[in-house]
Write an enzyme that holds these catalytic residues in place. Sequence first.
Site, mmCIF file in Angstrom:
data_model
loop_
_atom_site.group_PDB
_atom_site.id
_atom_site.type_symbol
_atom_site.label_atom_id
_atom_site.label_comp_id
_atom_site.label_asym_id
_atom_site.label_seq_id
_atom_site.Cartn_x
_atom_site.Cartn_y
_atom_site.Cartn_z
ATOM 1 N N HIS A 108 0.969 -1.303 -0.045
ATOM 2 C CA HIS A 108 0.040 0.064 -0.104
ATOM 3 C C HIS A 108 0.807 1.192 -0.190
ATOM 4 O O HIS A 108 0.667 2.409 0.395
ATOM 5 C CB HIS A 108 -1.278 0.124 1.231
ATOM 6 C CG HIS A 108 -1.765 -1.225 1.506
ATOM 7 N ND1 HIS A 108 -2.973 -1.387 0.980
ATOM 8 C CD2 HIS A 108 -1.267 -2.491 2.022
ATOM 9 C CE1 HIS A 108 -3.328 -2.671 1.333
ATOM 10 N NE2 HIS A 108 -2.437 -3.231 2.008
ATOM 11 N N SER A 135 16.855 20.511 -16.342
ATOM 12 C CA SER A 135 16.052 21.458 -16.798
ATOM 13 C C SER A 135 16.524 22.666 -17.236
ATOM 14 O O SER A 135 17.518 23.186 -16.859
ATOM 15 C CB SER A 135 15.095 21.956 -15.371
ATOM 16 O OG SER A 135 14.388 23.185 -15.336
ATOM 17 N N GLU A 156 10.368 7.894 -17.122
ATOM 18 C CA GLU A 156 9.115 8.535 -17.382
ATOM 19 C C GLU A 156 8.656 8.131 -18.732
ATOM 20 O O GLU A 156 7.455 7.470 -18.717
ATOM 21 C CB GLU A 156 9.117 9.912 -17.070
ATOM 22 C CG GLU A 156 9.139 10.365 -15.803
ATOM 23 C CD GLU A 156 9.688 11.897 -15.774
ATOM 24 O OE1 GLU A 156 9.200 12.403 -14.621
ATOM 25 O OE2 GLU A 156 10.427 12.404 -16.414
ATOM 26 N N TYR A 189 -9.423 -13.793 -46.122
ATOM 27 C CA TYR A 189 -8.711 -12.666 -46.230
ATOM 28 C C TYR A 189 -9.579 -11.566 -46.548
ATOM 29 O O TYR A 189 -10.725 -11.478 -47.355
ATOM 30 C CB TYR A 189 -7.610 -12.806 -47.339
ATOM 31 C CG TYR A 189 -6.931 -11.424 -47.591
ATOM 32 C CD1 TYR A 189 -5.615 -11.307 -46.659
ATOM 33 C CD2 TYR A 189 -7.203 -10.330 -48.272
ATOM 34 C CE1 TYR A 189 -5.149 -9.917 -46.457
ATOM 35 C CE2 TYR A 189 -6.643 -9.213 -48.346
ATOM 36 C CZ TYR A 189 -5.499 -9.067 -47.468
ATOM 37 O OH TYR A 189 -4.844 -7.681 -47.509
HETATM 38 N N1 ARG Z 1 -0.759 -5.587 -48.624
HETATM 39 C C1 ARG Z 1 -1.761 -6.777 -48.356
HETATM 40 C C2 ARG Z 1 -1.877 -6.723 -46.804
HETATM 41 O O1 ARG Z 1 -1.120 -6.425 -45.954
HETATM 42 C C3 ARG Z 1 -1.069 -8.021 -48.938
HETATM 43 C C4 ARG Z 1 -2.099 -8.753 -49.439
HETATM 44 C C5 ARG Z 1 -3.071 -8.063 -50.346
HETATM 45 N N2 ARG Z 1 -4.264 -9.301 -50.885
HETATM 46 C C6 ARG Z 1 -5.084 -8.651 -51.619
HETATM 47 N N3 ARG Z 1 -6.128 -9.906 -51.966
HETATM 48 N N4 ARG Z 1 -5.413 -7.362 -51.887
HETATM 49 O O2 ARG Z 1 -2.526 -7.507 -46.467
#
Ligand code: ARG
Length: 465
Positions: free
Chosen positions: A153, A274, A287, A314
């Site tokens: 504490h 400073s 810091e 993706y």
């Molecule tokens: N620069 C892209 C990323 O970082 C690479 C992959 C791109 N793929 C695509 N289907 N556009 O994700």
Amino acid sequence: MKMWSGRFEAPVEESFDRWQRSFPYDRRLLPYEIAASKAHAEALLEAGVLTEKELAAILGALGRLLSEGVPKDDDASIEDVHHFVEQRVAEQVADAGLKLHTGRSRNELIATDLRLYVRDSIDHAQARLSDLVDAMVVQAEKAGTAAIPAYTHMQRAEPVLLAHWFLAYAEMFMRDIDRLQSCRERLNFCPLGSGAVAGAIVPVNRETIAHKLGFDGPTANSMDATSDRDFAVEFVQHAVLVANHISRLAEDLILLSTTEYGFAHLPDCYCTGSSAMPQKKNPDALELLRAHAGRMLGNSVTLATTVKALPLAYNKDLQETQTPLFDTVGRTLAALDIAAGCVRGLEFDIPRMRIAAARGGMNALAAAAFLARRGTPFRKAHESVGRAVQLSLSKKCELEELSTEDLRRCDIEVPLDSFRAALALDSVLALHDVEGGTAPARVAAAIRNVRERLDSLQEPPSERS
Ligand code: ARG
């Protein structure tokens, strides 16, 4: 030229192009992109897509690109690091260069590059964490039996060895090393051969590719491999804990070096002055290390929220995981270096710490333990010593300075000499004689133990104890 212009009638809007290009920051992935491209090209030979001659020409071009290094400047005509490599290879190796992308996709490439990048970053972070732990152990060894008040504490609680204090931080950073290791083990599978989403369209040998790149094997599912960034999220979350530990250390050292505590002297080379007050020596490095934790948490939140709710597989959103990841890696490595430098340069006012550790009733628990050993139930002993503390406060003296008469008023009937001996600083320290406690012999063993664990990190993982 774009890698995908065939389907489009109109060129891409310039402001959008600036917004979507990742080359300004992903070009740092060039060495990984080249390594992945080499492994893929070699697999294309085996798959019958490239001839020996074509492969040799492609490998030559990739080798030259690697020795040129990461381009210093951006190139607005380049979309990303994948585009860069493909275009440079095609420039050097006429037709064969254009075959390099057969059976692969940028989706698997970026997933692979980032895994390789995080794996290397883990290795660097672990080396720096080891160095920081080493700095703690060196200080612990140097501290010998120097004592310091321990606080709970933020109130003085019990005396401990300064070495014990250092080892507390050593343990935190050892756990960070361990966490990163398990992250490394989980991520070490190769996405190459996953194609854009459904798997490569030429029969590349994924096992061979994976092992060439130092992976333990290929990833199991092409949709998962091309779209998850959990390894990056995990890394930045571990980096948050590293930063939290650094921030605790920084805060402690800032406090211990104030005039009010006066226990620690910070190395000049990690402080600034400073412009107004000539006497100032400000703990700026500490810091900034304390503040570093905030930015790490920010990056971790950015990354986790970016990938949240992304449908399979993706999505371009994934590109946005890169800058917080890169920032985290760069700052984590720098912070660890600076923290180790600060620790190595610390000096202590040991006499002042000893006085602070010996006074102010921090031996009250030891007094209660003394009574308990002589048969008084601990709760009663606690109550009596509490009264003795009150009396010593009103008399402005230490517990061990109370007379037999004073003690009697608190229901404490003891031979004064042995009571006082039990309250001496060295007895109080020695009392905590358990594994993980601050008794000097235990701390000496703990120093040896951390040193051994640190040394075993230098060995290959299979031989680690
Ligand atoms: N620069 C892209 C990323 O970082 C690479 C992959 C791109 N793929 C695509 N289907 N556009 O994700």
